[in-house]
Write an enzyme that holds these catalytic residues in place. Sequence first.
Site, PDB file in Angstrom:
ATOM      1  N   LYS A  90      -7.540 -42.930  12.735  1.00  0.00           N
ATOM      2  CA  LYS A  90      -7.147 -42.111  13.879  1.00  0.00           C
ATOM      3  C   LYS A  90      -5.680 -42.274  14.231  1.00  0.00           C
ATOM      4  O   LYS A  90      -5.120 -41.450  14.955  1.00  0.00           O
ATOM      5  CB  LYS A  90      -7.956 -42.505  15.103  1.00  0.00           C
ATOM      6  CG  LYS A  90      -9.420 -42.406  14.933  1.00  0.00           C
ATOM      7  CD  LYS A  90      -9.874 -40.988  14.970  1.00  0.00           C
ATOM      8  CE  LYS A  90     -11.344 -40.904  14.742  1.00  0.00           C
ATOM      9  NZ  LYS A  90     -11.932 -39.652  15.023  1.00  0.00           N
TER      10      LYS A  90
HETATM   11  C1  LIG Z   1     -14.182 -45.725  11.446  1.00  0.00           C
HETATM   12  C2  LIG Z   1     -14.595 -44.311  11.573  1.00  0.00           C
HETATM   13  N1  LIG Z   1     -15.138 -43.699  10.513  1.00  0.00           N
HETATM   14  C3  LIG Z   1     -15.537 -42.426  10.552  1.00  0.00           C
HETATM   15  C4  LIG Z   1     -15.431 -41.685  11.715  1.00  0.00           C
HETATM   16  C5  LIG Z   1     -15.865 -40.246  11.716  1.00  0.00           C
HETATM   17  O1  LIG Z   1     -14.759 -39.399  11.701  1.00  0.00           O
HETATM   18  P1  LIG Z   1     -14.911 -37.901  12.203  1.00  0.00           P
HETATM   19  O2  LIG Z   1     -15.303 -37.992  13.642  1.00  0.00           O
HETATM   20  O3  LIG Z   1     -13.580 -37.283  12.004  1.00  0.00           O
HETATM   21  O4  LIG Z   1     -15.986 -37.290  11.381  1.00  0.00           O
HETATM   22  C6  LIG Z   1     -14.897 -42.285  12.860  1.00  0.00           C
HETATM   23  C7  LIG Z   1     -14.743 -41.531  14.125  1.00  0.00           C
HETATM   24  O5  LIG Z   1     -13.905 -40.807  14.280  1.00  0.00           O
HETATM   25  C8  LIG Z   1     -14.429 -43.607  12.780  1.00  0.00           C
HETATM   26  O6  LIG Z   1     -13.861 -44.194  13.813  1.00  0.00           O
HETATM   27  N1  LIG Z   2     -15.573 -41.166  15.891  1.00  0.00           N
HETATM   28  C1  LIG Z   2     -14.711 -40.708  16.909  1.00  0.00           C
HETATM   29  C2  LIG Z   2     -15.345 -39.657  17.757  1.00  0.00           C
HETATM   30  C3  LIG Z   2     -14.338 -38.722  18.280  1.00  0.00           C
HETATM   31  O1  LIG Z   2     -13.807 -37.995  17.212  1.00  0.00           O
HETATM   32  P1  LIG Z   2     -12.527 -37.079  17.288  1.00  0.00           P
HETATM   33  O2  LIG Z   2     -11.946 -37.135  15.914  1.00  0.00           O
HETATM   34  O3  LIG Z   2     -12.994 -35.745  17.673  1.00  0.00           O
HETATM   35  O4  LIG Z   2     -11.594 -37.648  18.312  1.00  0.00           O
HETATM   36  C4  LIG Z   2     -14.152 -41.911  17.682  1.00  0.00           C
HETATM   37  O5  LIG Z   2     -13.883 -42.903  17.077  1.00  0.00           O
HETATM   38  O6  LIG Z   2     -13.975 -41.854  18.877  1.00  0.00           O
END
Ligand SMILES: Cc1ncc(COP(=O)(O)O)c(C=O)c1O
Ligand SMILES: N[C@@H](CCOP(=O)(O)O)C(=O)O
Length: 433
Positions: free
Chosen positions: A107
Amino acid sequence: MQYYSTNKSAPSVDFKTATIAGQAPDKGLYFPEHIPVFPKKIIENIEGYSNTDIAFEAIKPFVGNCIPDDVLHNIVKETINFSIPLMPINNDIQSLELFHGPTLAFKDVGARFMSRCLSFFLKNEQQKVTVLVATSGDTGGAVANGFFNVPNIDVVILYPSGKVSKVQEQQLTTLGGNIHALEIQGNFDDCQQLVKKAFTDADVTSKLFLTSANSINVARWLPQQFYYFFGYKQWTDKNNAPVIAVPSGNFGNICAGLIAQASGLPITHFIAACNANNTVPNYMANHTYKPQKAIATISNAMDVGDPSNFIRIRTLLAHADKNIHTILSSESISDNITKATIKNVFEQFHYLLDPHTAVGYAALSNYLQQHPSKKGMVISTAHPVKFYDVVTPIIGQPIHLPSIVQSQMNAIKKSTLLPNEYDALKNCLLQLI
Ligand SMILES: Cc1ncc(COP(=O)(O)O)c(C=O)c1O
Ligand SMILES: N[C@@H](CCOP(=O)(O)O)C(=O)O
């Protein structure tokens, strides 16, 4: 580039307006009016280009003229000022490590890019903006870090009480200053619903200028394309493009990868790897989208029962010229398989997976068994240390906490516990004024 709302009842807007608004006024998500073509000459000689130049080329068409080129180039350079290596695990699977940024999860890329864009857009405005975020664990920490002390911006993070790891909670609750953490007595989907409701509440929006730093915001979502290009740059067998497994929850990350692929990045196939929260695997099997109540798992950041980006994936696949199953498949992996995968990969290959990446690895291994001529890349979304309480008993030995994590663990948590009721959030938001 113009962006339309997936609900199709709001006017199209440019990148700046979409970034500042977060969500379209008709409650839809903004989606680019077309997918630009990434220059073929860069793909053909990608090793010869710097990561900054590649990322700039990828994002420039989406930003259009809203940010001057020199400023955008600098934003991109600052966003990715940490390594994103592709590490071999074994002969068939490599790991694209996205956890070398400040909060040890993928992120960081989107949060750092968005905070810089928003701060550029607000530079000459008197307007104070409140960034509302729902997190299941990692978005909160990355957004807190990316927006900490950014002038004219307050950040309010909603997270599900008792459902994030200790490291994740410390990252999102200890900074203070312009970062406010709200601990909601509910799950991630509840947090996401509360945020969406606030966007539509005129009492709140007439007093606070709200935006979102979840992947619903195009400036958080689209830079997540960058590392798919960096992964391909490091992929040596260019004649056999990778199958990529993406640990998925809210589906922003994989959707960004699908955009990169649609713009011309060679990727053989995507696997959306899910934990027990199998709304999308079920949809891929029977074409019915049925959101479910989120189930708690050891890959907690993927505990999402109603992924907000699914509408974008549907939109993209609706325009695909191929059978969607050749582009994307999806599998649900249980906690028991996740644990066994962490243990086996550690013992056999001396590589430590975090629980989310382990879900991706397991789904990828299953796919490669059915397609033995293919090779794969798993998107490693978080550092295992963020989940040391889960990982340590599985491998039967302690893992080293980096100094940055150790100091965060000693910091004092500042958060407000709230019931899962919209009025409680509303009162909190109005007190910010
Ligand atoms: C470590 C981790 N893996 C996978 C995901 C899933 O990603 P997305 O929500 O973009 O599908 C998240 C949440 O965002 C996460 O924090
Ligand atoms: N897995 C995410 C959930 C939020 O996802 P986002 O990509 O829409 O911000 C988290 O870690 O908070």
